[in-house]
Design a protein around this motif. Structure first.
Motif, PDB file in Angstrom:
ATOM      1  N   TYR A 128       0.821  -1.221   0.000  1.00  0.00           N
ATOM      2  CA  TYR A 128       0.000   0.000   0.000  1.00  0.00           C
ATOM      3  C   TYR A 128       0.856   1.272   0.000  1.00  0.00           C
ATOM      4  CZ  TYR A 128      -4.915  -1.282   0.067  1.00  0.00           C
ATOM      5  OH  TYR A 128      -6.166  -1.682  -0.305  1.00  0.00           O
ATOM      6  N   LYS A 131       1.422   1.670  -3.581  1.00  0.00           N
ATOM      7  CA  LYS A 131       0.168   1.982  -4.272  1.00  0.00           C
ATOM      8  C   LYS A 131      -0.288   3.395  -3.922  1.00  0.00           C
ATOM      9  CE  LYS A 131      -1.439  -2.774  -4.597  1.00  0.00           C
ATOM     10  NZ  LYS A 131      -1.240  -3.031  -6.014  1.00  0.00           N
ATOM     11  N   PHE A 149      -8.274  -3.462  -3.040  1.00  0.00           N
ATOM     12  CA  PHE A 149      -7.788  -4.346  -1.976  1.00  0.00           C
ATOM     13  C   PHE A 149      -7.999  -5.815  -2.352  1.00  0.00           C
ATOM     14  CE2 PHE A 149      -8.519  -6.272   2.387  1.00  0.00           C
ATOM     15  CZ  PHE A 149      -7.172  -6.323   2.707  1.00  0.00           C
ATOM     16  N   PHE A 302      -7.561  -1.010   5.117  1.00  0.00           N
ATOM     17  CA  PHE A 302      -7.214  -1.125   3.703  1.00  0.00           C
ATOM     18  C   PHE A 302      -8.311  -0.655   2.750  1.00  0.00           C
ATOM     19  CE2 PHE A 302      -4.744  -4.207   6.089  1.00  0.00           C
ATOM     20  CZ  PHE A 302      -3.469  -3.822   5.709  1.00  0.00           C
TER      21      PHE A 302
END
Ligand code: PFF
Length: 463
Positions: A128, A131, A149, A302
């Motif tokens: 993440y 990302k 996710f 998330f």
């Protein structure tokens, strides 16, 4: 008071060259580094969110004081006394022939199971970070962040590669040793983590409508309490403080002889709670300000969080900061988890630290893949109705760690005894803490083990 900075030589008293922490700040950073982790940033917020907010918090704080504090002090004390890995510690300190070392053997098992699922959550966090930088999860629509996710966790290649990357990073740091690896890294990362978390919490609190989130964290609703909720809080206290499985015992073996154990423990517990609260204050005000639901469960971090950040001005930057700090938190915790089997293996089998680290990493890559693939290839594979990921999480927090805690208390209360407790915690008479020792003795003999047992059995539906 602490007799800080008196000695920078590890284990000066024993005259051995065993690796260990070299400064008081180093001890604090490493121990806090173990306690602070995804437990604070991921578990604490989602469990608080799904179990009634502030009322859960109250039970959690009571659990840390009545159960967490005595177990943590006991573990560190025993580790420092024996100056050995967790299994050898009990063999050295217990009367001959009594199998107390089984506590540590079950601790090694717990470490493996926790690393298996924890390294996968850490893997998502590390993924993440990238990302978030690339903007791939920057959407205020939870449907979009949820799809992103799901794509990540259901792709076996990504899930495995990120997990192995995390394991390699942790193994690499451990290879540097206790002082040059664990201590040096956590000394740099922990202050950074505090600053970053503070920045995000202040940003979140400044949003219009943020007060609803603060209320959610601070206004209790006791109607939500049940035996299951109390067990969850006790399990979280064990997990959060890294106790009941030999981690603190292993770190205790690296403590210096003049370190004030009760004071250090209280500081670590206080700072850990502070970080959990800060994480709550970074998350819930923003969640409420943008009208999201606080009870999303494990996916809060998330799915909800990216959408929340994407909704605020400068959200892109704050999202990156948030996942970087979560990655830092998971690093310190994983270091302490892996150190348990590494030190047992190198201590007991007489092999080098390097070999022990490599062997453990290989075994963990294997067991860990069972959790990494829980959302893809192995999603249909369940035991007792749970995927491996959920099963390992449940087994450790709700059974292995509390059981370990009970036996550690019983050992200190009934085998170790008051006189040795006093001697060890006063640093052989150098510190004045007689009252605290007496309170602790009553806790480990009667209160803590009984409380853990009752809560455990009720929570499991046995009582
Ligand atoms: N305390 C860590 C956290 O809150 O994330 C997790 C953990 C680390 C649990 C080390 C157990 C342990 F031995």
């Amino acid at each position: 008071m602490d007799q800080d900075k008196q000695s920078s030589t590890p284990n000066a008293a024993t005259g051995t060259s065993r690796d260990g922490f070299t400064s008081s700040f180093g001890v604090l950073a490493a121990t806090l580094g173990s306690a602070v982790g995804l437990g604070n940033i991921w578990k604490f917020p989602y469990l608080t969110g799904t179990n009634g907010g502030a009322s859960f918090l109250v039970v959690y704080i009571i659990a840390t004081l009545l159960v967490g504090l005595p177990v943590m002090i006991s573990e560190i004390m025993l580790g420092r006394k024996a100056k050995a890995d967790a299994v050898t510690t009990f063999q050295k300190l217990a009367p001959a022939g009594q199998p107390w070392w089984l506590i540590s053997a079950s601790g090694v098992l717990a470490a493996f199971l926790i690393i298996a699922f924890y390294s996968e959550v850490a893997a998502w966090v590390f993924a993440y970070v990238f990302k978030a930088i690339g903007g791939a999860i920057l959407s205020s629509d939870p449907k979009v962040t949820s799809a992103a996710f799901k794509t990540l966790i259901s792709d076996p290649v990504q899930a495995l590669l990120w997990q192995w990357l995390v394991l390699l990073l942790i193994g690499g740091i451990l290879l540097l040793g206790v002082a040059k690896g664990i201590e040096a890294v956590t000394k740099k990362l922990m202050p950074l983590l505090f600053v970053l978390l503070l920045v995000v919490a202040v940003r979140s609190l400044m949003l219009p409508g943020a007060m609803k989130g603060v209320e959610f964290l601070l206004a209790p609703d006791f109607s939500r309490l049940s035996a299951g909720v109390v067990l969850t809080a006790v399990g979280l206290a064990f997990f959060k403080l890294s106790i009941g499985m030999g981690t603190m015992m292993t770190y205790g073996s690296y403590f210096r002889d003049n370190q004030n154990i009760p004071t250090t423990t209280l500081r670590v517990m206080g700072a850990d709670l502070f970080v959990s609260m800060l994480a709550g204050l970074a998350i819930f005000p923003a969640v409420f300000a943008f009208g999201f639901a606080p009870g999303a469960g494990p996916s809060l971090l998330f799915i909800t969080i990216p959408a929340v950040f994407a909704s605020m001005p400068l959200g892109h930057v704050f999202m990156v900061v948030f996942f970087v700090l979560a990655a830092i938190a998971s690093t310190g915790a994983l270091l302490s988890l892996l150190e348990v089997p590494v030190s047992v293996m190198s201590g007991r089998l007489g092999i080098s630290r390097k070999r022990a680290t490599v062997i453990n990493l290989l075994v963990l890559a294997l067991i860990g893949s069972g959790c990494a693939l829980s959302n893809s290839t192995l999603s249909g594979f369940t035991l007792f109705g749970k995927t491996l990921f959920d099963l390992f999480d449940f087994l450790t927090s709700n059974i292995l760690l509390p059981l370990g805690g009970i036996f550690i208390c019983l050992f200190v209360g009934y085998v170790w005894g008051l006189a040795r407790l006093k001697q060890a915690l006063s640093n052989e008479g150098a510190l004045e803490n007689g009252r605290l020792v007496r309170v602790l003795f009553v806790l480990v003999r009667f209160v803590s083990p009984l409380l853990i047992l009752v809560v455990m059995l009720r929570g499991l539906g046995v009582l």
